[in-house]
Design an enzyme around this catalytic site. Structure first.
Site, mmCIF file in Angstrom:
data_model
loop_
_atom_site.group_PDB
_atom_site.id
_atom_site.type_symbol
_atom_site.label_atom_id
_atom_site.label_comp_id
_atom_site.label_asym_id
_atom_site.label_seq_id
_atom_site.Cartn_x
_atom_site.Cartn_y
_atom_site.Cartn_z
ATOM 1 N N ASP A 1 14.341 6.787 63.215
ATOM 2 C CA ASP A 1 13.965 8.107 62.687
ATOM 3 C C ASP A 1 13.947 9.193 63.769
ATOM 4 O O ASP A 1 14.519 10.263 63.604
ATOM 5 C CB ASP A 1 12.585 8.030 62.028
ATOM 6 N N LYS B 1 6.879 0.472 56.275
ATOM 7 C CA LYS B 1 7.333 0.533 57.672
ATOM 8 C C LYS B 1 6.397 -0.198 58.639
ATOM 9 O O LYS B 1 6.852 -0.831 59.587
ATOM 10 C CB LYS B 1 7.518 1.989 58.115
#
Ligand code: ATR
Length: 272
Positions: A107, A70
């Site tokens: 997220d 990420k």
């Protein structure tokens, strides 16, 4: 039917062998009637930039990004949206028609959307986040953006809690702080953003702190009802399962890729 015109999306991560993302996303494409397919790509640590080069060369339409890539993907895309820039973390890559790659992070908003789907609004509420890892940081940022009154971060390692709390900023106003058991007991909404309880009956904190009137959410989705959520339900709290965040963050990725919002009930049924 897969043809030469089928658009390809996928997830890069390591390991990805047990990822639920292909099932979730292919269910969404089918429900929306889109000629897209989604695959899992095992990409070794350190190879995120090479994977994005491959995305350009192969003309992949979109990628999900999971551990351990990420942060590396945040460095390798052409552009970051404001949230991904604040978090220095990308879980979604969109290929624009001009070939440029844009990074997003869904997220935190996935967690907020899972609360909304359970009838829980964040605006004006006091919140407490357990944990200070990547997921927790995204959630702290999203809670502030969604109008939370406060975000208290409780974590085993205090320095990490300070970093996460500093991400809880909305309109230039900092609403984050480092919390303790007192903030867990006092919060309207308590979120476990640690991995504690995954595949075990371990608890991230003493559930005796919980009471009726609170909302307790977990990002852990295996088991679906974690020991924490079971204890919270017994205490009379409203509970929100981690499967909701998993599905909602994926639905937000779909929207970024092609503009349509899939039916989250169909996606949930595909993995439940
Ligand atoms: P993710 O990217 O999924 O959020 P992570 O970055 O590894 O994963 O973060 C995991 C979080 O869970 C951390 O906040 C970690 O606490 P530390 O910052 O103190 O390491 C927390 N965590 C993991 N296992 C834990 C445990 N057994 N007890 C308490 N906290 C734990």
């Amino acid at each position: 039917m897969i043809t030469a015109g089928t658009r390809v999306a996928g997830v890069i991560g390591s390991p990805v062998g047990h990822s639920l993302s292909p099932v979730l996303h292919n269910a969404a494409f089918a429900q929306l009637g889109l000629d897209w397919v989604y695959l899992a790509f095992e990409v070794a640590p350190g190879e995120a930039r090479a994977a994005l080069d491959a995305m350009r060369v192969l003309g992949l339409a979109g990628l999900s990004v999971t551990m351990p890539h990420k942060e590396a993907v945040a460095d390798a895309v052409d552009e970051l949206d404001a949230t991904a820039r604040s978090l220095h973390s990308v879980n979604t890559v969109v290929a624009r028609s001009d070939g440029s790659l844009v990074g997003y992070s869904t997220d935190g908003n996935g967690l907020v959307a899972s609360l909304a789907a359970a009838g829980v609004a964040v605006a004006g509420r006091t919140t407490c986040v357990l944990g200070a890892g990547g997921a927790a940081r995204a959630i702290c940022h999203a809670l502030a953006q969604a109008g939370a009154a406060s975000v208290a971060v409780v974590n085993r390692t205090a320095a990490a809690a300070e970093v996460a709390a500093a991400l809880a900023v909305a309109g230039g106003v900092a609403i984050g702080s480092v919390g303790t058991a007192r903030e867990i007991a006092a919060a309207d909404i308590v979120i476990n953003a640690t991995s504690v309880g995954m595949g075990t009956s371990d608890l991230p904190f003493d559930p005796a702190l919980l009471h009726a009137g609170q909302v307790v959410a977990d990002i852990v989705y295996h088991p679906r009802e974690t020991a924490l959520l079971r204890a919270a339900r017994s205490a009379g709290a409203i509970t929100v399962e981690g499967l909701g965040m998993l599905v909602q963050q994926a639905a937000l990725q779909q929207q970024l890729w092609h503009g349509a919002m899939p039916d989250v009930a169909v996606m949930t049924a595909a993995v439940a």
